[in-house]
Scaffold this active site. Structure first.
Site, PDB file in Angstrom:
ATOM      1  N   GLY A  64      28.045   8.201 -14.884  1.00  0.00           N
ATOM      2  CA  GLY A  64      28.707   8.696 -13.673  1.00  0.00           C
ATOM      3  C   GLY A  64      28.141   7.984 -12.460  1.00  0.00           C
ATOM      4  O   GLY A  64      27.716   6.833 -12.553  1.00  0.00           O
ATOM      5  N   LYS A  65      28.108   8.688 -11.347  1.00  0.00           N
ATOM      6  CA  LYS A  65      27.670   8.048 -10.108  1.00  0.00           C
ATOM      7  C   LYS A  65      26.235   7.528 -10.236  1.00  0.00           C
ATOM      8  O   LYS A  65      25.944   6.379  -9.924  1.00  0.00           O
ATOM      9  CB  LYS A  65      27.777   9.058  -8.954  1.00  0.00           C
ATOM     10  CG  LYS A  65      29.217   9.451  -8.639  1.00  0.00           C
ATOM     11  CD  LYS A  65      29.329  10.336  -7.421  1.00  0.00           C
ATOM     12  CE  LYS A  65      28.788  11.728  -7.631  1.00  0.00           C
ATOM     13  NZ  LYS A  65      29.546  12.541  -8.602  1.00  0.00           N
ATOM     14  N   VAL A  66      25.338   8.375 -10.735  1.00  0.00           N
ATOM     15  CA  VAL A  66      23.941   7.958 -10.833  1.00  0.00           C
ATOM     16  C   VAL A  66      23.745   6.958 -11.975  1.00  0.00           C
ATOM     17  O   VAL A  66      23.093   5.924 -11.804  1.00  0.00           O
ATOM     18  CB  VAL A  66      23.007   9.177 -11.036  1.00  0.00           C
ATOM     19  CG1 VAL A  66      21.554   8.716 -11.122  1.00  0.00           C
ATOM     20  CG2 VAL A  66      23.154  10.187  -9.914  1.00  0.00           C
ATOM     21  N   GLY A  67      24.316   7.269 -13.141  1.00  0.00           N
ATOM     22  CA  GLY A  67      24.144   6.416 -14.323  1.00  0.00           C
ATOM     23  C   GLY A  67      24.572   4.978 -14.062  1.00  0.00           C
ATOM     24  O   GLY A  67      23.945   4.033 -14.561  1.00  0.00           O
ATOM     25  N   LYS A 102      18.859  27.318  -1.374  1.00  0.00           N
ATOM     26  CA  LYS A 102      20.089  26.948  -2.059  1.00  0.00           C
ATOM     27  C   LYS A 102      21.115  28.028  -1.728  1.00  0.00           C
ATOM     28  O   LYS A 102      20.745  29.141  -1.365  1.00  0.00           O
ATOM     29  CB  LYS A 102      19.853  26.909  -3.580  1.00  0.00           C
ATOM     30  CG  LYS A 102      20.873  26.122  -4.348  1.00  0.00           C
ATOM     31  CD  LYS A 102      20.458  24.681  -4.563  1.00  0.00           C
ATOM     32  CE  LYS A 102      21.518  23.920  -5.329  1.00  0.00           C
ATOM     33  NZ  LYS A 102      21.114  22.564  -5.656  1.00  0.00           N
ATOM     34  N   GLY A 138      25.455   9.197 -19.836  1.00  0.00           N
ATOM     35  CA  GLY A 138      26.218   9.571 -18.647  1.00  0.00           C
ATOM     36  C   GLY A 138      26.309   8.404 -17.682  1.00  0.00           C
ATOM     37  O   GLY A 138      25.326   8.045 -17.034  1.00  0.00           O
TER      38      GLY A 138
HETATM   39  N1  NAD Z   1      24.327  12.600  -7.529  1.00  0.00           N
HETATM   40  C1  NAD Z   1      23.107  12.897  -7.114  1.00  0.00           C
HETATM   41  O1  NAD Z   1      22.666  12.527  -6.033  1.00  0.00           O
HETATM   42  C2  NAD Z   1      22.182  13.705  -8.013  1.00  0.00           C
HETATM   43  C3  NAD Z   1      20.952  14.113  -7.513  1.00  0.00           C
HETATM   44  C4  NAD Z   1      20.064  14.811  -8.339  1.00  0.00           C
HETATM   45  C5  NAD Z   1      20.458  15.122  -9.624  1.00  0.00           C
HETATM   46  N2  NAD Z   1      21.690  14.738 -10.089  1.00  0.00           N
HETATM   47  C6  NAD Z   1      22.066  15.096 -11.468  1.00  0.00           C
HETATM   48  O2  NAD Z   1      22.272  13.907 -12.212  1.00  0.00           O
HETATM   49  C7  NAD Z   1      23.312  14.101 -13.157  1.00  0.00           C
HETATM   50  C8  NAD Z   1      24.409  13.054 -12.938  1.00  0.00           C
HETATM   51  O3  NAD Z   1      24.900  13.184 -11.624  1.00  0.00           O
HETATM   52  P1  NAD Z   1      26.166  12.328 -11.128  1.00  0.00           P
HETATM   53  O4  NAD Z   1      26.242  12.523  -9.665  1.00  0.00           O
HETATM   54  O5  NAD Z   1      26.074  10.951 -11.689  1.00  0.00           O
HETATM   55  O6  NAD Z   1      27.336  13.118 -11.828  1.00  0.00           O
HETATM   56  P2  NAD Z   1      28.747  12.541 -12.317  1.00  0.00           P
HETATM   57  O7  NAD Z   1      29.599  13.739 -12.518  1.00  0.00           O
HETATM   58  O8  NAD Z   1      29.216  11.459 -11.409  1.00  0.00           O
HETATM   59  O9  NAD Z   1      28.412  11.845 -13.714  1.00  0.00           O
HETATM   60  C9  NAD Z   1      28.136  12.532 -14.892  1.00  0.00           C
HETATM   61  C10 NAD Z   1      28.677  11.685 -16.044  1.00  0.00           C
HETATM   62  O10 NAD Z   1      28.270  12.275 -17.266  1.00  0.00           O
HETATM   63  C11 NAD Z   1      29.353  12.201 -18.171  1.00  0.00           C
HETATM   64  N3  NAD Z   1      29.157  13.223 -19.209  1.00  0.00           N
HETATM   65  C12 NAD Z   1      29.377  14.554 -19.150  1.00  0.00           C
HETATM   66  N4  NAD Z   1      29.092  15.129 -20.333  1.00  0.00           N
HETATM   67  C13 NAD Z   1      28.674  14.150 -21.158  1.00  0.00           C
HETATM   68  C14 NAD Z   1      28.225  14.122 -22.496  1.00  0.00           C
HETATM   69  N5  NAD Z   1      28.155  15.213 -23.240  1.00  0.00           N
HETATM   70  N6  NAD Z   1      27.882  12.932 -23.020  1.00  0.00           N
HETATM   71  C15 NAD Z   1      27.961  11.792 -22.301  1.00  0.00           C
HETATM   72  N7  NAD Z   1      28.371  11.754 -21.025  1.00  0.00           N
HETATM   73  C16 NAD Z   1      28.715  12.925 -20.452  1.00  0.00           C
HETATM   74  C17 NAD Z   1      30.576  12.399 -17.320  1.00  0.00           C
HETATM   75  O11 NAD Z   1      31.745  11.922 -17.953  1.00  0.00           O
HETATM   76  C18 NAD Z   1      30.196  11.610 -16.076  1.00  0.00           C
HETATM   77  O12 NAD Z   1      30.628  10.256 -16.163  1.00  0.00           O
HETATM   78  C19 NAD Z   1      23.779  15.545 -12.978  1.00  0.00           C
HETATM   79  O13 NAD Z   1      23.043  16.362 -13.869  1.00  0.00           O
HETATM   80  C20 NAD Z   1      23.353  15.866 -11.558  1.00  0.00           C
HETATM   81  O14 NAD Z   1      23.131  17.256 -11.368  1.00  0.00           O
HETATM   82  C21 NAD Z   1      22.547  14.029  -9.319  1.00  0.00           C
END
Ligand code: NAD
Length: 360
Positions: free
Chosen positions: A185-188, A83, A183
């Protein structure tokens, strides 16, 4: 550039190599940490973050690189764990020259470390870094990259959740279950789609009004609740933390109503010991770094020339890996988080050892 390599001194952090990089002109201060190359070149993202001190940046990169070694091992990749952190405010400091200077330091490791996106770095940044080094993943599709890694992250989480559902309820499906997604976001968002396709009921929350609006428009059947507390105390079968780390802590675990936790967020356990708390409450925790490995699987595939179907097949195997971990946890009488660590360490030792067979 200062370099020190850790020995196998048990008092050290156990890392193979930690490299400090500096370019005064651009303001670049970076630390690249390679925890292990037992399985192959170390792969892990670059976090660009305004750490309060160099000590804080170092602690973070040591911790994160160790986590990547375990994640990559259980993802079945021929890659070790590394990392990098760039210490500074990306809003103020990020420039083409800084990213390219950083790329030259990555190149100087001659393939011992491959970088990728993390907090504060994006696909477009990887394209810039790639102008100075071959050892970069997470590039845009136009540049031969894998694009948005959240696609296979969500797919992998869904597979891990299916394995957990099978372990608890006997069938590898979420049909008829209620899943709480924290959440959107992208993954959710991708995960919500898979769950609905599978026949699950989804309850969700997000602090962003835009994310909630997305849910209302795309999946009107999703029930939105005000916050995470309302979500975890709702009548849900599965809790999927997909926002920030530390979702499972001394306050949330006693309040959980779900029987299963499986989500994308990194570092869900707020501190060591939470995994035992979950086990005592009869909550099955599918370890975060096992089920969220789809993203690293997706970007790792770039190294051989990206092929989405191949990467998806590999991410689908997260189902089998999660199943095996849950079986081992039962057999050994330990929480799944511990069983996962043991399995990762075993693969690093067993497969890593093969390098001692000389191939002249
Ligand atoms: N994107 C990837 O490929 C990937 C890979 C491995 C792990 N992750 C982990 O998965 C998680 C989500 O990743 P992502 O890419 O979807 O991120 P993202 O930033 O697109 O989405 C995160 C979402 O969580 C929401 N959020 C933040 N705080 C909150 C709270 N207190 N209550 C409710 N919602 C809240 C944000 O508004 C946002 O919509 C992160 O922890 C990231 O480290 C992501």
């Amino acid at each position: 550039m200062g370099v020190f390599a850790s020995s196998d001194d048990p008092g050290s952090s156990g890392h193979e190599q930690v490299v400090f990089c500096q370019d005064k002109q651009t303001g670049l201060r970076a630390i690249i940490a390679i925890h292990s190359t037992a399985l192959g070149p170390a792969l892990g993202g670059t976090r660009f973050y305004p750490y309060a001190s160099e000590a804080e940046a170092l602690a973070d990169v040591l911790d994160l690189s160790r986590g990547m070694a375990y994640k990559n091992a259980l993802a079945g990749l021929d890659l070790g764990g590394g990392k990098a952190v760039i210490w500074g405010d990306p809003e103020k400091l990020k420039s083409e020259a800084l990213l390219r200077a950083y790329g030259r330091f990555v190149e100087s490791l001659r393939g011992r470390y491959y970088t990728a996106c993390d907090v504060g770095t994006y696909v477009a940044d990887m394209d810039v870094i790639a102008r100075e080094t071959r050892f970069v993943t997470g590039r845009s599709v136009e540049h031969g990259g894998a694009g948005d890694s959240s696609v296979l992250t969500a797919w992998g989480v869904f597979q891990g959740m299916r394995a957990a559902a099978e372990h608890v309820w006997g069938t590898p499906t979420l049909a008829g279950r209620t899943v709480g997604v924290a959440g959107l976001g992208k993954v959710g968002r991708h995960l919500t789609g898979h769950l609905i396709d599978d026949g699950a009921r989804v309850v969700a929350t997000d602090v962003s009004p835009r994310a909630c609006e997305w849910a209302r428009q795309t999946y009107p059947q999703v029930e939105l609740v005000s916050d995470v507390t309302a979500l975890i105390t709702a009548d849900i079968d599965v809790y999927a933390p997909c926002a920030l780390g530390g979702a499972l802590n001394d306050d949330t675990v006693p309040a959980l109503r779900a029987k299963v936790v499986a989500g994308a967020a990194n570092n869900q356990l707020a501190h060591p010991g939470v995994e035992k708390l979950l086990a005592e409450r009869g909550v099955l925790y599918a370890p975060d770094y096992v089920v969220n490995a789809g993203g690293v699987i997706q970007v790792a595939d770039e190294i051989d020339g990206f092929n989405f179907e191949r990467a998806k097949l590999r991410a689908t195997r997260i189902y089998d890996t999660t199943r095996e971990i849950l079986r081992l946890a039962d057999a050994d009488g330990v929480p799944p988080a511990e069983a996962a660590d043991r399995l990762a360490e075993r693969r690093m030792a067993d497969v890593g050892r093969l390098r001692t067979i000389l191939l002249p």
